[in-house]
Motif scaffolding. Structure first.
Motif, PDB file in Angstrom:
ATOM      1  N   ARG A   1      -2.187  10.129 -40.033  1.00 44.30           N
ATOM      2  CA  ARG A   1      -2.072  10.614 -41.408  1.00 44.30           C
ATOM      3  C   ARG A   1      -3.373  10.329 -42.158  1.00 44.30           C
ATOM      4  O   ARG A   1      -3.908   9.224 -42.105  1.00 44.30           O
ATOM      5  N   VAL A   2      -3.889  11.335 -42.862  1.00 44.41           N
ATOM      6  CA  VAL A   2      -5.120  11.203 -43.628  1.00 44.41           C
ATOM      7  C   VAL A   2      -4.823  10.483 -44.934  1.00 44.41           C
ATOM      8  O   VAL A   2      -3.963  10.910 -45.716  1.00 44.41           O
ATOM      9  N   LEU A   3      -5.563   9.384 -45.186  1.00 36.61           N
ATOM     10  CA  LEU A   3      -5.363   8.590 -46.397  1.00 36.61           C
ATOM     11  C   LEU A   3      -6.410   8.907 -47.454  1.00 36.61           C
ATOM     12  O   LEU A   3      -6.190   8.629 -48.643  1.00 36.61           O
TER      13      LEU A   3
ATOM     14  N   THR B   1     -13.735  10.211 -43.915  1.00 37.60           N
ATOM     15  CA  THR B   1     -12.295  10.429 -43.813  1.00 37.60           C
ATOM     16  C   THR B   1     -11.651   9.133 -43.335  1.00 37.60           C
ATOM     17  O   THR B   1     -12.116   8.535 -42.359  1.00 37.60           O
ATOM     18  N   VAL B   2     -10.586   8.703 -44.036  1.00 39.28           N
ATOM     19  CA  VAL B   2      -9.853   7.486 -43.660  1.00 39.28           C
ATOM     20  C   VAL B   2      -8.472   7.894 -43.174  1.00 39.28           C
ATOM     21  O   VAL B   2      -7.761   8.656 -43.856  1.00 39.28           O
ATOM     22  N   ILE B   3      -8.090   7.418 -42.001  1.00 40.30           N
ATOM     23  CA  ILE B   3      -6.857   7.849 -41.328  1.00 40.30           C
ATOM     24  C   ILE B   3      -6.089   6.618 -40.882  1.00 40.30           C
ATOM     25  O   ILE B   3      -6.687   5.633 -40.423  1.00 40.30           O
TER      26      ILE B   3
ATOM     27  N   ASN C   1      -2.141  16.380 -39.924  1.00 40.46           N
ATOM     28  CA  ASN C   1      -2.233  15.128 -39.173  1.00 40.46           C
ATOM     29  C   ASN C   1      -3.407  15.195 -38.183  1.00 40.46           C
ATOM     30  O   ASN C   1      -3.617  16.206 -37.506  1.00 40.46           O
ATOM     31  N   HIS C   2      -4.220  14.112 -38.138  1.00 44.66           N
ATOM     32  CA  HIS C   2      -5.438  14.077 -37.318  1.00 44.66           C
ATOM     33  C   HIS C   2      -5.259  13.309 -36.007  1.00 44.66           C
ATOM     34  O   HIS C   2      -6.236  12.949 -35.365  1.00 44.66           O
ATOM     35  N   ALA C   3      -4.041  13.037 -35.600  1.00 46.49           N
ATOM     36  CA  ALA C   3      -3.843  12.199 -34.402  1.00 46.49           C
ATOM     37  C   ALA C   3      -4.391  12.865 -33.146  1.00 46.49           C
ATOM     38  O   ALA C   3      -4.783  12.178 -32.188  1.00 46.49           O
ATOM     39  N   ASN C   4      -4.431  14.229 -33.142  1.00 47.27           N
ATOM     40  CA  ASN C   4      -4.890  14.925 -31.935  1.00 47.27           C
ATOM     41  C   ASN C   4      -6.387  15.221 -31.946  1.00 47.27           C
ATOM     42  O   ASN C   4      -6.901  15.844 -31.019  1.00 47.27           O
TER      43      ASN C   4
END
Length: 595
Positions: free
Chosen positions: A93-95, A86-88, A107-110
């Motif tokens: 935000r997941v790219l 997974t690239v973030i 969103n993976h910020a947490n």
């Protein structure tokens, strides 16, 4: 009656077996609990390696900002490597993702591993994924463009791929535990039998002695604590039977010992004339013209080192000694003043065998240190792994105690190996060394340790001070002095100073504001394993070898070391290297490299 019917044997055997079973099961329980954490840490290291290799390929894609290229990269490499990628971006935000459409992912910020990666560079977690509805092991790595983070690559493994390996390993460990219990039970049985036999023999011997039979003797084959008891019983029996005879033999033995003493003895008067010498001295070969009684010692002794020692000793008020090599032998020459008669007594003791034994002992200690170094390193690694993953405070405290003592054993082994290498006296390197660079490396090495104790670590070095010496040995010298200073300083500062003295020598000093050293301890602080306060040494992890290593290195470099210390105020260790080794002069003007 068979010895296994005796209650002493039975109680001992059952106690040992129960203890072995308990310890084995406790050990297996701990291992079964921690093995998953250990294996997980190995997988994290593997994932970290994959993440590092992927980050180099992702950096140009992240800089271009092409999300489609990034997503294709994640899907292609994820299927190829058998992991989920997974690239973030830094905002969460997941790219791109191997398993899902990044546009549909939240969103993976947490995410815990993402937060750790953003703050610390890397982060790991083992949790349930709401996206793929499976438990995964995650490892995230921050990707930086210079000092600016441009994204995060996260590599993960499904838990279903981990558990079969762990279950197989646990099964093997259980079988091993059962085998250990069986083997230990057999050994305990044999050991209990060997312990009971001397007890039975001692009981019979005491019965004989109580009945008045003082000829009873226990066999010398009994060893250990029972052997000590047996020896005391034998000594008591011999004492009761042969008391007067032994006293007579001891007097005769003492008389014979005085007559056959092989230590050389020489008595010299105040004018330097030889008044007496024994047969033991004649074996040294110093008296080349037969008996020298009545002659001056310089007329009889042709060995210049002996004459030099006598001249120096006659000027000193206290006793003195020196090791002197004579005709392939090593003698300990000791001088003692007989003040009542204004004479001096010289003894020549052949210590060649002791020197050889000392060399063998040093070689043995060095070999043992080499052998235990590898298992200690392995133990240290396993304990570090257990400490990282252990959450139980009590277990973590026990593991910390093990870790501290393993570190101390490792330090002792390293110190003994270093001392042995110095004793071998292999030639040192002689290359130009900039002292400012050496001091800076040592300061960098101990900066964090000093900061953790709240200490100020400073250096005062002139930029032009350069000498011809061995850079590694010089650095090791400073490391031991700085480590010793920080170890015994609770508050204040540690300072390293380098300058040129008036006699054209280079002086290195390490001073601290620590506990200081009492005057009566200073003459012995450079001895191996000597510590001023053993309780404090155990608390700080000292081995008692650091200053001995420093002393050896200084002497090999042709220098001297001295100590100035006041208890409660601090200590200063001053190393003086001879001017012949200095090739570029520097002054003692202060020039600080602060911590």
């Amino acid at each position: 009656m068979p010895f296994w019917d005796k209650s002493v044997f039975f109680r001992f055997f059952i106690s040992i077996v129960l203890l072995i079973v308990l310890l084995t099961f406790l050990t297996l329980a701990l291992i079964f609990r921690d093995v998953e954490s250990f294996y997980r840490s190995q997988l994290i290291n593997h994932l970290n390696g994959l993440a590092i290799s992927l980050s180099d390929q992702l950096l140009p894609l992240l800089k271009d900002g092409s999300t489609d290229s990034i997503d294709r990269f994640a899907k292609l490499n994820g299927s190829r490597l058998g992991v989920r990628i997974t690239v973030i971006d830094p905002s969460g935000r997941v790219l791109g993702d191997t398993e899902e459409d990044p546009q549909k992912m939240e969103n993976h910020a947490n995410r815990p591993e993402i937060r750790l990666a953003l703050t610390q560079g890397t982060g790991s977690s083992f949790r349930f994924s709401t996206t793929v509805e499976h438990t995964l092991l995650y490892h995230a790595l921050r990707i930086d463009d210079g000092s600016k983070p441009v994204g995060i690559v996260r590599v993960s493994l499904f838990a279903d791929k981990i558990r079969p390996v762990l279950n197989k390993l646990k099964g093997r460990m259980a079988v091993t535990g059962i085998l250990v219990i069986l083997l230990a039970a057999v050994l305990a049985f044999l050991h209990a039998g060997s312990l009971y036999k001397p007890i039975r023999l001692i009981g019979r011997a005491l019965e004989e002695l109580s009945s008045g039979n003082f000829n009873t003797r226990l066999p010398s084959s009994i060893t250990g604590e029972m052997g000590a008891i047996a020896r005391h019983i034998n000594e008591t029996a011999r004492g009761l039977e042969k008391l007067f005879k032994e006293l007579k033999e001891e007097r005769e033995e003492l008389r014979s010992l005085v007559e056959s003493l092989n230590v050389g003895l020489v008595v010299i008067d105040v004018e330097g004339r030889i008044l007496m010498m024994n047969k033991g001295f004649m074996t040294t070969g110093l008296a080349q013209n037969g008996s020298c009684e009545g002659k001056y010692y310089w007329e009889c002794f042709r060995e210049g080192r002996v004459n030099e020692f006598i001249r120096e000793f006659r000027q000193k008020p206290q006793s003195s000694f020196r090791e002197i090599h004579l005709q392939g032998r090593v003698y300990l020459v000791t001088g003692t003043h007989i003040r009542s008669r204004r004479k001096i007594l010289l003894t020549f003791q052949d210590i060649s065998a002791l020197k050889e034994t000392e060399r063998i002992k040093k070689d043995l200690v060095a070999n043992i240190s080499h052998e235990i170094k590898t298992p200690l390193t392995a133990i240290k690694g396993y304990v570090e792994t257990l400490l990282e993953d252990e959450r139980d405070k009590t277990k973590k405290r026990y593991l910390s105690v093990i870790y501290r003592h393993v570190n101390r054993l490792s330090d002792i082994a390293e110190g003994l190996i270093t001392l042995h290498e110095l004793d071998v006296e292999q030639p040192f390197q002689e290359v130009p060394v900039n002292l400012r660079d050496v001091v800076r490396r040592v300061v960098e090495l101990y900066r964090r340790q000093a900061e953790e104790k709240g200490l100020s670590l400073r250096a005062s070095v002139h930029s032009d001070v350069e000498i011809i010496t061995d850079p590694l040995k010089l650095e090791e010298l400073l490391i031991n002095l700085v480590d010793n200073a920080i170890r015994y300083t609770r508050e204040g500062e540690v300072k390293i100073s380098v300058c040129e003295t008036e006699d054209d020598a280079v002086t290195l000093s390490v001073s601290d504001t620590g506990i200081g050293i009492a005057a009566e301890h200073i003459p012995r602080i450079f001895e191996r394993f000597y510590v001023v306060d053993r309780s404090r040494s155990r608390e700080t992890g000292g081995t008692g070898l650091g200053l001995s290593i420093v002393k050896h290195i200084v002497e090999r470099l042709g220098g001297t070391i001295s100590v100035e210390s006041t208890p409660g105020v601090g200590s200063t260790f001053i190393v003086k290297l001879p001017g012949r080794r200095k090739i570029v002069r520097g002054s003692c003007a202060p020039h600080d490299d602060r911590d």
